[in-house]
Scaffold this motif. Structure first.
Motif, mmCIF file in Angstrom:
data_model
loop_
_atom_site.group_PDB
_atom_site.id
_atom_site.type_symbol
_atom_site.label_atom_id
_atom_site.label_comp_id
_atom_site.label_asym_id
_atom_site.label_seq_id
_atom_site.Cartn_x
_atom_site.Cartn_y
_atom_site.Cartn_z
ATOM 1 N N LEU A 235 0.882 -1.091 -0.034
ATOM 2 C CA LEU A 235 -0.001 0.099 -0.030
ATOM 3 C C LEU A 235 0.861 1.253 0.037
ATOM 4 N N ASN A 236 2.133 1.181 0.157
ATOM 5 C CA ASN A 236 3.115 2.258 -0.104
ATOM 6 C C ASN A 236 3.250 2.693 -1.403
ATOM 7 N N LYS A 237 3.082 2.012 -2.254
ATOM 8 C CA LYS A 237 2.960 2.276 -3.745
ATOM 9 C C LYS A 237 1.742 2.929 -4.245
ATOM 10 N N GLU B 295 -9.669 16.161 -8.231
ATOM 11 C CA GLU B 295 -9.748 15.890 -9.587
ATOM 12 C C GLU B 295 -8.541 14.900 -10.117
ATOM 13 N N GLY B 296 -8.855 13.911 -10.846
ATOM 14 C CA GLY B 296 -7.951 12.888 -11.606
ATOM 15 C C GLY B 296 -7.737 11.661 -10.324
ATOM 16 N N VAL B 297 -8.257 11.587 -9.369
ATOM 17 C CA VAL B 297 -8.440 10.561 -8.588
ATOM 18 C C VAL B 297 -9.393 9.825 -8.107
ATOM 19 N N VAL B 298 -10.738 10.418 -8.569
ATOM 20 C CA VAL B 298 -11.966 9.855 -8.257
ATOM 21 C C VAL B 298 -12.563 9.233 -9.587
ATOM 22 N N ASP B 299 -13.261 8.088 -9.509
ATOM 23 C CA ASP B 299 -13.453 7.681 -10.930
ATOM 24 C C ASP B 299 -14.953 7.123 -10.723
ATOM 25 N N PHE B 300 -15.966 7.243 -11.452
ATOM 26 C CA PHE B 300 -17.149 6.933 -11.377
ATOM 27 C C PHE B 300 -17.662 5.581 -12.464
ATOM 28 N N TYR B 301 -17.940 4.549 -11.665
ATOM 29 C CA TYR B 301 -17.805 3.397 -12.688
ATOM 30 C C TYR B 301 -19.363 2.867 -12.947
ATOM 31 N N PRO C 219 0.097 7.697 -0.110
ATOM 32 C CA PRO C 219 0.793 7.476 -1.333
ATOM 33 C C PRO C 219 0.021 7.565 -2.532
ATOM 34 N N ASP C 220 0.114 7.506 -3.650
ATOM 35 C CA ASP C 220 -0.755 7.670 -4.655
ATOM 36 C C ASP C 220 -1.871 6.864 -4.434
ATOM 37 N N PHE C 221 -3.196 7.243 -4.783
ATOM 38 C CA PHE C 221 -4.531 6.590 -4.756
ATOM 39 C C PHE C 221 -5.251 7.012 -5.543
ATOM 40 N N GLU C 222 -6.497 5.992 -5.445
ATOM 41 C CA GLU C 222 -7.503 6.191 -6.558
ATOM 42 C C GLU C 222 -8.931 5.751 -5.813
ATOM 43 N N PHE C 223 -9.998 6.642 -5.826
ATOM 44 C CA PHE C 223 -11.066 6.307 -5.396
ATOM 45 C C PHE C 223 -12.080 6.008 -6.520
#
Length: 389
Positions: A204-206, A263-269, A238-242
């Motif tokens: 999770l550090n990556k 912006e750029g890290v939150v994605d709606f699927y 660290p880098d993350f995505e939601f």
């Protein structure tokens, strides 16, 4: 023996099949068809105006659907409104009614079943007073205490009641009838041992993938709480995505994302068929469910089954699911941020939650719940037969 299942859920038809976005694939009806020859689903039914992608097929052999006009608002209290006329016609043609509550269609089905002398049972899946209180509109807030009293009276008098929680909904809405505890979330039987091992080896550090499921049209799923919490600690992580999975328009939430600098890290699927949800969850490292109210927390159970560490608010049936150390006061994004930081920085805790949640989820395995549900509805069947003698 013919049964009717009544609930406010929205179904859609393309002229050939009846489809559902977030729940009720055809296999759901098998739990009732084990006891009845046919099943009629009284619901909200609309024409499908978009592509079928993301929907599950709900129609099938021995299952039919009947549309109930809008049963809410002032018309609901009128003696000859279209909703009650449609319900009377539907209930007359069946031998028994299963009403899922809270729902206006469910309450209406119980009312008509009593009126026509038909046997009925209820399934308690949430707290209407909280749902209406958090709805947002002034009219809904006024209706909340009425909904609570209706729910209390309906459940108390029900001859058979199935609760989806172990204790929480029983405490809020006790019954004098025969009752059982049985979640409506059935987990498929498949091996997840390889996934659990792979999860524990993730660094999770990556990068961390956070996930959440819930309707984007709902004001009580707490997506704004999760966004604010992640914004608070974005420089520490660290880098993350939601990633968010759920139906509804994302435009409102996109604005909140931008206001919080995510912006750029939150994605709606969007939505996915039920069988693809588990695959989606396999890529999620930490699952968040910051709801302001929740009946039980279907998505939490599904995330736990896939070995996700889950962090939830302390409401509804989720209090019975998540580790108490992984729960925070509803609406408190500061507390949520603190738990996220703790889990993401402590690999031993992360692995502990993977194991703990998977073991907890086993009680929701299909074969376990099937036995409990079949026993309950067999008692219902025996009672009906006794009434008819």
């Amino acid at each position: 023996m013919n049964w009717l299942f009544a609930y406010d859920h929205k179904f859609y038809t393309d002229g050939k099949s009846v489809l559902s976005k977030t729940a009720f694939p055809y296999k759901t009806w098998e739990r009732y068809l084990k006891h009845s020859d046919t099943l009629t689903v009284a619901c909200r039914l609309y024409p499908l105006i978009e592509e079928v992608q993301g929907y599950s097929v709900s129609s099938g052999k021995k299952v039919s659907f009947t549309a109930i006009p809008d049963a809410s608002g002032y018309a609901y209290f009128m003696p000859y409104n279209k909703a009650i006329q449609a319900m009377r016609q539907a209930v007359r043609q069946v031998d028994a009614v299963i009403a899922r509550l809270p729902s206006q269609i469910g309450f209406l089905a119980v009312k008509v079943a009593k009126e026509l002398g038909k046997p009925y049972a209820v399934e308690v899946v949430g707290d209407p007073s909280e749902t209406y209180r958090l709805h947002g509109s002034f009219k809904a807030k006024l209706y909340a205490p009425i909904a609570k009293r209706t729910m209390e009276k309906t459940v108390e008098q029900a001859p058979f009641t199935l609760y989806i929680t172990e204790k929480e909904l029983q405490r809020l809405y006790p019954t004098k009838g025969i009752q059982t505890s049985c979640s409506n979330t059935e987990l498929p039987n498949f091996s997840r041992s390889a996934l659990l091992t792979e999860r524990k080896s993730r660094d999770l550090n990556k990068k961390i993938v956070f996930g959440m499921m819930g309707s984007l049209d709902s004001k009580y799923k707490g997506l704004d709480v999760a966004i604010r919490a992640l914004a608070r600690i974005k420089k520490e992580l660290p880098d993350f995505e939601f990633r968010i999975l759920g139906s509804g328009a994302s435009s409102r939430w996109t604005r909140i994302v931008m206001q919080n600098g995510l912006e750029g890290v939150v994605d709606f699927y969007g939505t996915k068929p039920s069988h693809e949800v588990f695959e989606w969850l396999s890529d999620v490292d930490i699952y968040l469910q910051p709801s302001r109210t929740e009946g039980q927390g279907r998505s939490v159970i599904e995330a736990m089954a896939m070995g996700c560490p889950v962090i939830t608010s302390d409401v509804g049936g989720m209090k019975e699911l998540a580790d108490p150390a992984m729960q925070f006061e509803s609406g408190n994004d500061v507390a949520l941020a603190a738990i996220i930081t703790k889990v993401s920085e402590n690999h031993a805790l992360y692995c502990e939650q993977i194991e703990r949640n998977y073991i907890k989820s086993l009680q929701f395995s299909k074969h376990v719940l099937t036995v409990k549900r079949e026993q309950h509805y067999q008692k219902f069947m025996n009672w009906i037969e006794g009434q008819n003698k």
